[in-house]
Scaffold this motif. Structure first.
Motif, PDB file in Angstrom:
ATOM      1  N   UNK A   1     -11.525  28.391  15.684  1.00  0.00           N
ATOM      2  CA  UNK A   1     -12.088  27.044  15.618  1.00  0.00           C
ATOM      3  C   UNK A   1     -11.663  26.275  16.867  1.00  0.00           C
ATOM      4  N   UNK A   2     -12.374  26.420  17.984  1.00  0.00           N
ATOM      5  CA  UNK A   2     -11.938  25.804  19.246  1.00  0.00           C
ATOM      6  C   UNK A   2     -11.967  24.282  19.232  1.00  0.00           C
ATOM      7  N   UNK A   3     -12.701  23.679  18.299  1.00  0.00           N
ATOM      8  CA  UNK A   3     -12.843  22.229  18.338  1.00  0.00           C
ATOM      9  C   UNK A   3     -11.526  21.512  18.058  1.00  0.00           C
ATOM     10  N   UNK A   4     -10.698  22.067  17.152  1.00  0.00           N
ATOM     11  CA  UNK A   4      -9.419  21.411  16.848  1.00  0.00           C
ATOM     12  C   UNK A   4      -8.502  21.396  18.070  1.00  0.00           C
ATOM     13  N   UNK A   5      -8.406  22.525  18.751  1.00  0.00           N
ATOM     14  CA  UNK A   5      -7.542  22.614  19.923  1.00  0.00           C
ATOM     15  C   UNK A   5      -8.111  21.776  21.060  1.00  0.00           C
ATOM     16  N   UNK A   6      -9.430  21.831  21.239  1.00  0.00           N
ATOM     17  CA  UNK A   6     -10.074  21.053  22.297  1.00  0.00           C
ATOM     18  C   UNK A   6      -9.843  19.563  22.083  1.00  0.00           C
ATOM     19  N   UNK A   7      -9.899  19.116  20.823  1.00  0.00           N
ATOM     20  CA  UNK A   7      -9.686  17.695  20.544  1.00  0.00           C
ATOM     21  C   UNK A   7      -8.266  17.277  20.931  1.00  0.00           C
ATOM     22  N   UNK A   8      -7.276  18.115  20.633  1.00  0.00           N
ATOM     23  CA  UNK A   8      -5.893  17.797  20.989  1.00  0.00           C
ATOM     24  C   UNK A   8      -5.727  17.729  22.504  1.00  0.00           C
ATOM     25  N   UNK A   9      -6.334  18.667  23.214  1.00  0.00           N
ATOM     26  CA  UNK A   9      -6.235  18.662  24.676  1.00  0.00           C
ATOM     27  C   UNK A   9      -6.877  17.414  25.257  1.00  0.00           C
TER      28      UNK A   9
ATOM     29  N   UNK B   1      -7.775  33.598  12.781  1.00  0.00           N
ATOM     30  CA  UNK B   1      -6.703  32.984  13.571  1.00  0.00           C
ATOM     31  C   UNK B   1      -7.010  31.506  13.748  1.00  0.00           C
ATOM     32  N   UNK B   2      -6.221  30.656  13.128  1.00  0.00           N
ATOM     33  CA  UNK B   2      -6.446  29.220  13.274  1.00  0.00           C
ATOM     34  C   UNK B   2      -6.142  28.781  14.692  1.00  0.00           C
ATOM     35  N   UNK B   3      -4.954  29.121  15.191  1.00  0.00           N
ATOM     36  CA  UNK B   3      -4.602  28.868  16.597  1.00  0.00           C
ATOM     37  C   UNK B   3      -3.258  29.517  16.873  1.00  0.00           C
ATOM     38  N   UNK B   4      -3.130  30.178  18.020  1.00  0.00           N
ATOM     39  CA  UNK B   4      -1.871  30.782  18.426  1.00  0.00           C
ATOM     40  C   UNK B   4      -1.865  30.983  19.939  1.00  0.00           C
ATOM     41  N   UNK B   5      -0.664  31.023  20.511  1.00  0.00           N
ATOM     42  CA  UNK B   5      -0.535  31.328  21.935  1.00  0.00           C
ATOM     43  C   UNK B   5      -0.726  32.830  22.092  1.00  0.00           C
ATOM     44  N   UNK B   6      -1.783  33.225  22.775  1.00  0.00           N
ATOM     45  CA  UNK B   6      -2.111  34.647  22.881  1.00  0.00           C
ATOM     46  C   UNK B   6      -1.755  35.245  24.233  1.00  0.00           C
ATOM     47  N   UNK B   7      -1.408  34.404  25.201  1.00  0.00           N
ATOM     48  CA  UNK B   7      -1.052  34.947  26.504  1.00  0.00           C
ATOM     49  C   UNK B   7      -0.902  33.853  27.535  1.00  0.00           C
TER      50      UNK B   7
END
Length: 613
Positions: free
Chosen positions: A304-312, A348-354
C-alpha cells in the motif's frame, strides 16, 4: 591458506554439515567425535563422502584427560587412545587433538606429563598418527600455550606438536607474541575463534559465546600476524561453540565462517603490509575496501504505497516520479532518496527492504562483496536502464553499490515528478535502524562491516516491554553512513514477519527540527506520543528552561545532551513494521539519543497494544 572448520560449529547431521562446508568453499573439516558417534554413516562412508565433496579430514577431536594421572589410569587412557587411533585409520586421518587435562589429573609434574605423552606418541606412531597438544584455558595444570609448548619439547617426538587456539590464548589475556618464536613445523594445527568481551567464567564463555573472527572483540589480526611470523604453513580452522550457530541454517553459518577467514586474511595482510611476503603462509588479499560516501537511497517495500507516500509528503519529501517500467516510486528531500517498491509485496504493510551505498568505485566494491561470498541479488533491467550490483545481507536486506554518476543515471529512469510546494527541511539520511532475527545478528555484523567497510561500535542493551533489545551500531568514521542493528529478543522472531510489534526505521536529518515538526503537523502527520513523565524527568536531568520544555511537549520531541552537543528527534507513527525518525544534531553530538530508546519502545508497544484491542 588452507581453510577448515570443526563440525561442532554447525547445526544438523554430520552429513549435512559436510555438504554445507563443501558448498561454502572450505578445504577441509575437523571431525568432532560426537558428530561421528551419532552418525548413521560408517567411518568408511564418511571418508568416501569427504572425498566426493573434495574435503580433507584434517583433525579428529577431542581426546581429553590423558596426562598427569596414576599408572592404572594411564593404562586405561592408552587403551582408550588405541581404539581412537584405529578409528582414525578407518577415516583416513592422521592428526588427533589432545587437550590438556581438566578433570582427572592428580599429579602436577611436567616430567610426568611429558613422559606419559611420550608413551602416547610411541603408541600413535604405530598407527601413523600425529598428536597436537592443546592447552585449554581452564586446564588443571597446563593452561597456557607456552606451557604446552614446553611439554611438547620435553616429549621430543616427531609426531608431537601443539595446537594453538586463539580463544584459549586471548580469553586469558595472554600475549600471543611468543607464538612467533615457536618453529612453524611444530605447530600442528591452528583453531580460531572470536568472542564478545564479557565478564564471566572462561568455560561458560567458551562453551556458549564464541563467534567467528570479526564478530567479537579479540585482536585476531595480531594473533594471525604472530602465527605467520612463526613460519607456520598449515591449516587454519574455526572452532566455534555457540548456541545460536548450532540452531541456525547450516549453509548460512558455513558461508559466514568462510567469510570470516577471508576477511581475517585481508586484515592480517594490512597489519603486516609487506612483511607477510617473507613467510610461507600465503594469505589472500581482498579488493581494496572503500570508505562509503553516503547513503544512495533507502527502500521501503509495501503493498500500500499511499500510506508511506503520505508520510514522506508530510515530512517535506517531493515525489520525483514513477519508474517507467516497474511499480516503484522515488521520493526526494535534500540528499535523501526514498524508494517505495510494491514489487513482491503481497501481505507486506511496510518494511525496510534495502538501501544503496555510494562509493568512489562501485565495480571494485562489488568485487569485494563477491570475494566475501555475498550472494548476488538477481536483478533484471532493459538495455536502457542502469545496471547496479546488489547483494543480499544475512537479514535478507538488499544492498546496492552506486557512485554519483550512476545515481544520476538511475534517477532519470523515474522521470520528473511534481515539485514540492515549499523548500523541504530534510538534508539527508542520518541512519537506518534494522531489526535482526536472533540467529542472523552476528553474521550481519560481519557482513556489513566487511562488505561496506564500516566500524562496529560497542554494543548496548535497551530495555523494552518485550525484553532486552541488543543493539549494535555500525558506521563510517565520519558518520556519513550509520546502521543500527537491533536484535529481536528470542521468541519474538515472528514479529518481523507479522509487520508490527517490532518496528525498524529510517532516520532523516534536518537543521531545523522545530520548524519541520510544525510543518509536518500542519500537513496532518501523526507523531508517536511521548508521556508527560518523560518531560518531568527531562527537566530534572537537564534543567531546561520552561519555554524549551513546552516546545518539546507540544511537538512530542525528545532531547539528549552530552559533552559534545545536543540531540533533538521525533518519531512518526508506525505503518506496518516501519516508522520514520527525524533528527537534528547540534554542536557535534554524535550519538543516537540512547536514553530515549526505552521511551520510544514503550510508547510503540502501548500504541500497538491499544490498536490490537
Amino acid at each position: 591458506m588452507r581453510t577448515s572448520i570443526a563440525t561442532v560449529c554447525l547445526s544438523g547431521t554430520l552429513e549435512e554439515k559436510m555438504l554445507a562446508c563443501a558448498k561454502a568453499g572450505f578445504d577441509g573439516i575437523e571431525i568432532f567425535e560426537q558428530d561421528l558417534t551419532v552418525s548413521s554413516s560408517s567411518p568408511e562412508e564418511v571418508r568416501a563422502l569427504a572425498a566426493r565433496l573434495g574435503l580433507s579430514l584434517d583433525l579428529f577431536q577431542p581426546f581429553r584427560d590423558f596426562e598427569g594421572v596414576d599408572q592404572d589410569t594411564l593404562q586405561q587412557n592408552l587403551h582408550r587412545a588405541e581404539q581412537k587411533f584405529k578409528l582414525m585409520q578407518r577415516l583416513g586421518m592422521d592428526l588427533v587433538l589432545l587437550c590438556s587435562n581438566v578433570a582427572t589429573a592428580t599429579i602436577n609434574d611436567d616430567e610426568l606429563f611429558a613422559g606419559q605423552i611420550r608413551q602416547l606418541a610411541d603408541l600413535a606412531a604405530g598407527y601413523g598418527v600425529r598428536i597436537a597438544y592443546e592447552a585449554l584455558a581452564w586446564g588443571k595444570y597446563v593452561n597456557t600455550y607456552q606451557h604446552s609448548w614446553k611439554i611438547a619439547r620435553m616429549v621430543d617426538r616427531e609426531n608431537v606438536g601443539i595446537c594453538l587456539d586463539s580463544f584459549h590464548i586471548l580469553s586469558r589475556g595472554d600475549d600471543p607474541a611468543d607464538i612467533a618464536g615457536i618453529p612453524g613445523e611444530k605447530i600442528f594445527f591452528v583453531q580460531l575463534a572470536d568472542a564478545p568481551v564479557m565478564s564471566m567464567d572462561i568455560l561458560s564463555w567458551s562453551r556458549h559465546y564464541r563467534v567467528f573472527p570479526g564478530e567479537g572483540g579479540f585482536a585476531l589480526d595480531d594473533f594471525m600476524a604472530q602465527l605467520v611470523r612463526s613460519g607456520y604453513d598449515g591449516i587454519v580452522s574455526l572452532e566455534i561453540f555457540n548456541d545460536v550457530f548450532r540452531q541456525s541454517n547450516v549453509v548460512h553459518t558455513a558461508v559466514d565462517g568462510l567469510r570470516s577467514l577471508i576477511w581475517l586474511q585481508d586484515r592480517t595482510l594490512q597489519l603486516m603490509q609487506d612483511e607477510a611476503e617473507r613467510y610461507p603462509l600465503q594469505l589472500t588479499a581482498l579488493p581494496r575496501a572503500q570508505a562509503p560516501n553516503g547513503f544512495d537511497y533507502a527502500e521501503v517495500r509495501t503493498e500500500d504505497p499511499e500510506q508511506v507516500a503520505a508520510m514522506l509528503s508530510q515530512l517535506g519529501f517531493g515525489f520525483h516520479g514513477q519508474h517507467r517500467r516497474k511499480p516503484v516510486q522515488l521520493w526526494k528531500a535534500g540528499d535523501a532518496r526514498i524508494i517505495i517498491n510494491t514489487q513482491r509485496s503481497r501481505g507486506i504493510t511496510a518494511q525496510v527492504s534495502g538501501f544503496g551505498i555510494q562509493v568512489d568505485d562501485d565495480a571494485l566494491a562489488a568485487q569485494r562483496a563477491r570475494a566475501l561470498r555475498a550472494p548476488r541479488v538477481p536483478r533484471h533491467q532493459t538495455g536502457d536502464e542502469q545496471a547496479l550490483a546488489g547483494f543480499t545481507a544475512p537479514d535478507r536486506r538488499e544492498v546496492f553499490f552506486s557512485r554519483a554518476a550512476v545515481t544520476a543515471s538511475w534517477e532519470e529512469e523515474f522521470g520528473v515528478g511534481a515539485p514540492a510546494a515549499e523548500p523541504g527541511l530534510v538534508t539527508g539520511i542520518d541512519h537506518i535502524n534494522l531489526a535482526q532475527p536472533w540467529q542472523a545478528f552476528d553474521e550481519s555484523v560481519l557482513f556489513y562491516t566487511s562488505t561496506l567497510n564500516l566500524q562496529a561500535n560497542a554494543g548496548t542493551e535497551v530495555p523494552s516491554p518485550m525484553g532486552l533489545v541488543r543493539s549494535q551500531v555500525l558506521r563510517t568514521g565520519d558518520g556519513i553512513v550509520r546502521l543500527a542493528l537491533n536484535i529481536v529478543p528470542q521468541g519474538l522472531e515472528a514479529a518481523i514477519e507479522r509487520n508490527h510489534e517490532y518496528p525498524e526505521h529510517i532516520a532523516v536529518a534536518t537543521d531545523d527540527i522545530v520548524l519541520l515538526a510544525r510543518r509536518a503537523i500542519a500537513a496532518g502527520m501523526e507523531f508517536l506520543p511521548v508521556p508527560e513523565n518523560y518531560y518531568e524527568d527531562l527537566a530534572a536531568r537537564f534543567h531546561l528552561p520552561e519555554p524549551v520544555l513546552q516546545t518539546l511537549r507540544e511537538l512530542n520531541l525528545l532531547y539528549d545532551r552530552d559533552e559534545r552537543g545536543v540531540f533533538l528527534h521525533f518519531y512518526t507513527a508506525t505503518v506496518g513494521n516501519l516508522f520514520f525518525e527525524v533528527v537534528e544534531r547540534r554542536d557535534g553530538y554524535d550519538g543516537y539519543g540512547a536514553p530515549n530508546a526505552p521511551v520510544r519502545l514503550a510508547a510503540q508497544f502501548e500504541r500497538n497494544r491499544l490498536a490490537g484491542r
